[in-house]
Design an enzyme around this catalytic site. Structure first.
Site, PDB file in Angstrom:
ATOM      1  CB  ALA A 110      -1.018   0.154   0.877  1.00  0.00           C
ATOM      2  N   PRO A 111       0.113   2.466  -0.392  1.00  0.00           N
ATOM      3  CG  PRO A 111       0.584   4.777  -1.293  1.00  0.00           C
ATOM      4  CD  PRO A 111       1.128   3.724  -0.557  1.00  0.00           C
ATOM      5  CE  LYS A 114       7.254   0.777  -2.189  1.00  0.00           C
ATOM      6  NZ  LYS A 114       7.261   2.204  -1.949  1.00  0.00           N
ATOM      7  CG  ASP A 132       0.341  -3.143   3.559  1.00  0.00           C
ATOM      8  OD1 ASP A 132       0.974  -1.881   3.181  1.00  0.00           O
ATOM      9  OD2 ASP A 132      -0.391  -2.535   4.579  1.00  0.00           O
ATOM     10  CG  ASP A 159       3.291  -9.862  10.199  1.00  0.00           C
ATOM     11  OD1 ASP A 159       3.818  -9.491   9.905  1.00  0.00           O
ATOM     12  OD2 ASP A 159       2.843  -9.615  11.981  1.00  0.00           O
ATOM     13  CG  ASP A 176       9.115   0.337   0.247  1.00  0.00           C
ATOM     14  OD1 ASP A 176      10.763   0.957   0.974  1.00  0.00           O
ATOM     15  OD2 ASP A 176       8.419   1.356   0.070  1.00  0.00           O
ATOM     16  CB  CYS A 233      10.957   6.249   3.753  1.00  0.00           C
ATOM     17  SG  CYS A 233      10.130   5.571   4.647  1.00  0.00           S
TER      18      CYS A 233
END
Length: 333
Positions: A110-111, A114, A132, A159, A176, A233
């Site tokens: 999400a969202p 990617k 997700d 999970d 990610d 990130c």
């Protein structure tokens, strides 16, 4: 704050924090399933949008400098011709480089930026499993998949640590990972002060578990794949190089490979007296003050075997890797 100051010289730390006081430019990714960047750019220019290509490193990205209409409400947006997406989040998909007709897992999808980029590179062939753990965030994921005309994606709500038990044998996996967000301070300034040692400890433990699950979910015998991309990130070493180094120590059946990203700084091979594997130089770091994008980290692994050596002459095959679970001992001569 202290963790960020440790990364740079005093002068560069000032540049880093100053860059984070400025909002990153709005960037969009052309959905090549429906249009070409040139045609999209012209359509938006005709609506009065001031834009330019992001840079030479991407053939699908556009930077929006000014727009008389909301970028998320144009007819082109509604028709799925583009995705509003941070330039930095292009990078893990470019590193993953999914191929047509492969089976790909986006472990924290999400969202959907990617996931939909993967689907576009695969030309709507094969399978993208968009997972997700947050059911609420999956609403945006499903909406974007429909809007962009993605027909090769399946959405699930697990999970990530439950993989590969629920599903495995993928050609490529993108993780990610959930992180502290120290690379996106410009979007959330509270990150500088609201993350304590216990937060970083919890996050790094989660990241390590997720990465091992991602590795175990890939089939090393894939004729075209066998790759895992780990990204965050965050710019802290604890969440980036230290997690990758941990995975290398726990899974000797993987190695780091070149992510084929032509810019960015090499990852740390040592930090504050702690030595990492020399191949960490193949990972890439991106900073707002040097690359004009959110802080980001990307590492790409190649899985060499579905077997994991746990002791001398003893191997296991994690369930879901693409072959049956087995354990065998070699006879001593």
């Amino acid at each position: 704050m202290e963790k960020l100051l440790q990364l740079f010289t005093v002068n560069e730390a000032v540049e880093f924090f100053e860059a984070n006081e400025i909002a990153r430019p709005v960037t969009i990714r052309t959905n090549t399933l429906k249009t070409r960047r040139r045609d999209l750019a012209q359509a938006l220019i005709n609506r009065g949008v001031n834009l330019d290509p992001i840079g030479k490193w991407t053939k699908v990205g556009l930077t929006i400098f000014d727009s008389p209409v909301p970028v998320g409400a144009t007819p082109e947006y509604m028709a799925g011709h583009y995705m509003i997406q941070a330039a930095s989040s292009f990078l893990p998909v470019m590193a993953l480089a999914p191929q047509e007709n492969e089976r790909v897992l986006d472990m924290s999808a999400a969202p959907g930026g990617k996931t939909t980029y993967c689907a576009a590179l695969m030309k709507n062939t094969g399978l993208v499993v968009a997972n997700d753990a947050n059911r609420e965030r999956e609403k945006a994921l499903v909406a974007n998949i429909h809007r962009l005309g993605i027909s090769n994606a399946v959405v699930c709500n697990y999970d990530g640590r439950e993989f590969p038990k629920v599903m495995g044998g993928f050609d490529r996996v993108l993780l990610d990972a959930p992180c502290s967000g120290t690379g996106v301070i410009s979007k959330d300034a509270s990150v500088k002060t609201n993350k304590g040692p216990e937060d970083f400890s919890m996050l790094t433990n989660l990241q390590k578990e997720l990465l091992l699950s991602a590795i175990d979910s890939v089939n090393a015998d894939s004729p075209t794949g066998g790759y895992i991309v780990y990204s965050t990130c965050s710019v802290t070493v604890e969440e980036d190089e230290a997690v990758v180094n941990y995975a290398l120590s726990k899974r000797p059946n993987i190695k780091l490979v070149d992510a084929k990203l032509d810019f960015g700084r090499p990852g740390f091979t040592s930090f504050r007296g702690r030595a990492f594997h020399s191949s960490l130089s193949l990972t890439r770091r991106f900073y707002p003050h040097t690359h004009n994008m959110d802080g980001f980290f990307v590492a790409k692994f190649k899985k060499l075997s579905n077997k994991v050596q746990v002791e001398e002459n003893q191997f296991i095959v994690p369930a879901g890797s693409g072959v049956k679970l087995k354990q065998k001992k070699k006879r001593r001569n």
